[in-house]
Design a protein around this motif. Structure first.
Motif, PDB file in Angstrom:
ATOM      1  N   ILE A 160       0.863  -1.200   0.000  1.00  0.00           N
ATOM      2  CA  ILE A 160       0.000   0.000   0.000  1.00  0.00           C
ATOM      3  C   ILE A 160       0.898   1.248   0.000  1.00  0.00           C
ATOM      4  N   ALA A 161       1.964   1.180   0.801  1.00  0.00           N
ATOM      5  CA  ALA A 161       2.906   2.311   0.844  1.00  0.00           C
ATOM      6  C   ALA A 161       3.516   2.561  -0.539  1.00  0.00           C
ATOM      7  N   LYS A 162       3.823   1.471  -1.265  1.00  0.00           N
ATOM      8  CA  LYS A 162       4.371   1.635  -2.632  1.00  0.00           C
ATOM      9  C   LYS A 162       3.391   2.418  -3.496  1.00  0.00           C
ATOM     10  N   GLY A 163       2.127   2.069  -3.381  1.00  0.00           N
ATOM     11  CA  GLY A 163       1.095   2.760  -4.165  1.00  0.00           C
ATOM     12  C   GLY A 163       0.998   4.230  -3.805  1.00  0.00           C
ATOM     13  N   ILE A 164       1.109   4.521  -2.511  1.00  0.00           N
ATOM     14  CA  ILE A 164       1.057   5.928  -2.064  1.00  0.00           C
ATOM     15  C   ILE A 164       2.231   6.691  -2.676  1.00  0.00           C
ATOM     16  N   ALA A 165       3.404   6.053  -2.644  1.00  0.00           N
ATOM     17  CA  ALA A 165       4.596   6.701  -3.223  1.00  0.00           C
ATOM     18  C   ALA A 165       4.414   6.909  -4.721  1.00  0.00           C
ATOM     19  N   GLU A 166       3.776   5.947  -5.389  1.00  0.00           N
ATOM     20  CA  GLU A 166       3.553   6.101  -6.848  1.00  0.00           C
ATOM     21  C   GLU A 166       2.709   7.322  -7.157  1.00  0.00           C
ATOM     22  N   ALA A 167       1.863   7.694  -6.202  1.00  0.00           N
ATOM     23  CA  ALA A 167       1.040   8.906  -6.400  1.00  0.00           C
ATOM     24  C   ALA A 167       1.813  10.167  -6.016  1.00  0.00           C
ATOM     25  N   GLY A 168       3.080   9.994  -5.655  1.00  0.00           N
ATOM     26  CA  GLY A 168       3.912  11.170  -5.325  1.00  0.00           C
ATOM     27  C   GLY A 168       3.658  11.698  -3.925  1.00  0.00           C
ATOM     28  N   VAL A 169       3.122  10.843  -3.061  1.00  0.00           N
ATOM     29  CA  VAL A 169       2.781  11.289  -1.701  1.00  0.00           C
ATOM     30  C   VAL A 169       3.712  10.597  -0.704  1.00  0.00           C
TER      31      VAL A 169
ATOM     32  N   LYS B 199      -2.483  14.200   6.676  1.00  0.00           N
ATOM     33  CA  LYS B 199      -3.915  14.236   6.345  1.00  0.00           C
ATOM     34  C   LYS B 199      -4.521  12.831   6.321  1.00  0.00           C
ATOM     35  N   GLY B 200      -3.720  11.845   5.898  1.00  0.00           N
ATOM     36  CA  GLY B 200      -4.262  10.497   5.710  1.00  0.00           C
ATOM     37  C   GLY B 200      -3.872   9.525   6.814  1.00  0.00           C
ATOM     38  N   ILE B 201      -4.844   8.698   7.235  1.00  0.00           N
ATOM     39  CA  ILE B 201      -4.570   7.639   8.223  1.00  0.00           C
ATOM     40  C   ILE B 201      -5.091   6.337   7.636  1.00  0.00           C
ATOM     41  N   ILE B 202      -4.214   5.360   7.493  1.00  0.00           N
ATOM     42  CA  ILE B 202      -4.661   4.033   7.043  1.00  0.00           C
ATOM     43  C   ILE B 202      -4.363   3.043   8.159  1.00  0.00           C
TER      44      ILE B 202
ATOM     45  N   PHE C 189      -5.959   5.779  -2.860  1.00  0.00           N
ATOM     46  CA  PHE C 189      -6.187   6.538  -1.616  1.00  0.00           C
ATOM     47  C   PHE C 189      -5.467   7.886  -1.681  1.00  0.00           C
ATOM     48  N   ALA C 190      -4.192   7.829  -2.072  1.00  0.00           N
ATOM     49  CA  ALA C 190      -3.401   9.067  -2.098  1.00  0.00           C
ATOM     50  C   ALA C 190      -3.991  10.059  -3.103  1.00  0.00           C
ATOM     51  N   GLU C 191      -4.431   9.552  -4.259  1.00  0.00           N
ATOM     52  CA  GLU C 191      -4.998  10.463  -5.274  1.00  0.00           C
ATOM     53  C   GLU C 191      -6.293  11.092  -4.776  1.00  0.00           C
ATOM     54  N   LYS C 192      -7.112  10.279  -4.119  1.00  0.00           N
ATOM     55  CA  LYS C 192      -8.376  10.835  -3.574  1.00  0.00           C
ATOM     56  C   LYS C 192      -8.055  11.865  -2.494  1.00  0.00           C
ATOM     57  N   MET C 193      -7.044  11.563  -1.671  1.00  0.00           N
ATOM     58  CA  MET C 193      -6.673  12.497  -0.615  1.00  0.00           C
ATOM     59  C   MET C 193      -6.242  13.836  -1.208  1.00  0.00           C
ATOM     60  N   LEU C 194      -5.454  13.766  -2.275  1.00  0.00           N
ATOM     61  CA  LEU C 194      -4.986  15.002  -2.903  1.00  0.00           C
ATOM     62  C   LEU C 194      -6.166  15.791  -3.472  1.00  0.00           C
ATOM     63  N   SER C 195      -7.150  15.066  -3.995  1.00  0.00           N
ATOM     64  CA  SER C 195      -8.282  15.779  -4.583  1.00  0.00           C
ATOM     65  C   SER C 195      -9.195  16.363  -3.515  1.00  0.00           C
ATOM     66  N   GLU C 196      -9.050  15.903  -2.271  1.00  0.00           N
ATOM     67  CA  GLU C 196      -9.843  16.454  -1.156  1.00  0.00           C
ATOM     68  C   GLU C 196      -9.271  17.805  -0.702  1.00  0.00           C
TER      69      GLU C 196
END
Ligand code: FEO
Length: 396
Positions: A269-278, A301-304, A388-395
């Motif tokens: 999941i962390a890899k995916g977050i990093a892929e979104a640049g977060v 901002k994000g808690i998983i 998740f990271a992309e949605k967070m950024l759009s929030e």
């Protein structure tokens, strides 16, 4: 003898040993100090005391500077025992001294010590002349108890703010310009995140009120940690910012894992977050310090949350974090949950429900994997983190 100004002295006690506070619920990796101050003017004023076990050291510090029987006023800005614990001993020396308290302070001091001392109740704006200078009082309810109060010393321009603006930080120096800025910043933030967050509304109002008084401030002298002498208003600006609940676009992943499957999911999941640049941080709830985790949650901002399912629930080391999320009432957070399971798989759903109860906006449905995640499921973890990271950024 430690001096703030010619006639203002620190008479508190540093506690280099303490590693937990509040019934072992708050970690204090850098110790703390219980700051008490003595003001010598035509009248002699003691501002706050120390925790009871350190009374002897406190008395030694006082006796270096003053004949204790000469103290006229004792200001009790807040009755929590780390600041009022030595009060009964001091009052044995000076039974006729005036004990200055807020209205709620009178109640809380009486309910702690059951003594009929000579109380003087003060309200915001009240002033007591002590000779050349005055004491001005500012009630600060819910920063962080109903009784909390600030005391301002005119002429020397010192704000004695009690717990507000404090840090659990022991140091040989008294002032912020004598210690490591990064360490003090980290401890001040951890203190705010773990103690003051639920009272942020009151913080914002109190700062506006204080600024409205237009009082010059040379120093802010809290009841824990260093005194803000270099750029004293920096901590006020930080509180003003922290109270907004604004956070950085980063994610904290908090998990525990029985046999490594949930851990593996967390990594992917962390890899995916990093892929979104977060940016992200990972914490195992069973090994990391709860209050350090909460300080990171405060910033992000994000808690998983992630846990294996056990006994139709999640692993118990997540529970203290969840309890704190409920009580601290962080604002503006977004979240999600995940976990591996063997047969029933309730954990992600339960974690999501708790996030929602803590007013964390759940951005997407939880992710589960049976026993060890296979390649397909690990790819799903990457997608989960990225989405998740992309949605967070759009929030934002
Ligand atoms: Fe440092 Fe509220 O006591």
């Amino acid at each position: 003898m430690k001096k703030l100004k010619d006639n203002v002295f620190w008479v508190g006690a540093a506690d280099w040993e303490v590693r937990h506070f509040h019934g072992n619920e708050l970690s204090t990796h850098r110790g703390t100090s219980y700051n008490s101050y003595l003001v010598k003017d035509e009248k002699t004023v003691l501002i706050d005391t120390v925790w009871e076990p350190l009374t002897e050291r406190f008395l030694e510090n006082l006796k270096d500077i003053v004949d204790i029987s000469q103290i006229d006023y004792v200001v009790v800005n807040h009755a929590e025992p780390d600041h009022s614990g030595a009060l009964p001993t001091i009052m044995e020396y000076i039974p006729n001294a005036t004990v200055i308290v807020s209205k709620k302070g009178e109640e809380s001091v009486k309910r702690h010590y059951y003594k009929e001392w000579n109380f003087k109740v003060v309200s915001t704006g009240d002033k007591i002349n002590i000779g050349k200078n005055d004491l001005i009082f500012v009630e600060a309810p819910m920063l962080h108890w109903p009784d909390s109060m600030f005391t301002y010393l005119t002429g020397e321009n010192i704000l004695f703010s009690n717990d507000a603006f404090g840090q659990h930080f022991a140091s040989p120096g008294l002032f912020n310009d004598e210690v490591d800025d990064c360490e003090v910043y980290q401890e001040a933030l951890k203190y705010y995140a773990n103690i003051l967050t639920p009272f942020s509304k009151f913080v914002t109002k109190k700062i506006a009120e204080l600024k409205g008084f237009g009082l010059p401030v040379d120093m802010i002298a809290p009841a824990h940690g260093v005194i803000w002498r270099k750029d004293p208003m920096q901590i006020v600006s930080l509180y003003d910012e922290w109270a907004t609940g604004r956070s950085e676009n980063s994610v904290v992943i908090i998990y525990n894992s029985m046999w490594g499957a949930t851990h593996k999911m967390a990594d992917f999941i962390a890899k995916g977050i990093a892929e979104a640049g977060v940016s992200y941080k990972l914490f195992n709830s069973a090994t990391a310090d709860k209050n350090d985790i909460l300080a990171e949650v405060f910033k992000a901002k994000g808690i998983i949350l992630g846990s294996s399912t056990v006994n139709n629930g999640y692993l118990p080391s997540l529970s203290p974090i969840i309890d704190e999320l409920m009580g601290l009432k962080f604002i503006g957070k977004v979240g999600a949950a995940f976990g591996s399971y063997g047969w029933s798989g309730e954990s992600p759903k339960l974690l999501e429900e708790h996030l929602a109860k803590a007013k964390v906006k759940v951005l997407q449905e939880g992710l589960k994997a049976k026993y060890m995640p296979d390649d397909k499921e690990l790819t799903a973890c990457i997608h989960f983190g990225k989405a998740f990271a992309e949605k967070m950024l759009s929030e934002a």
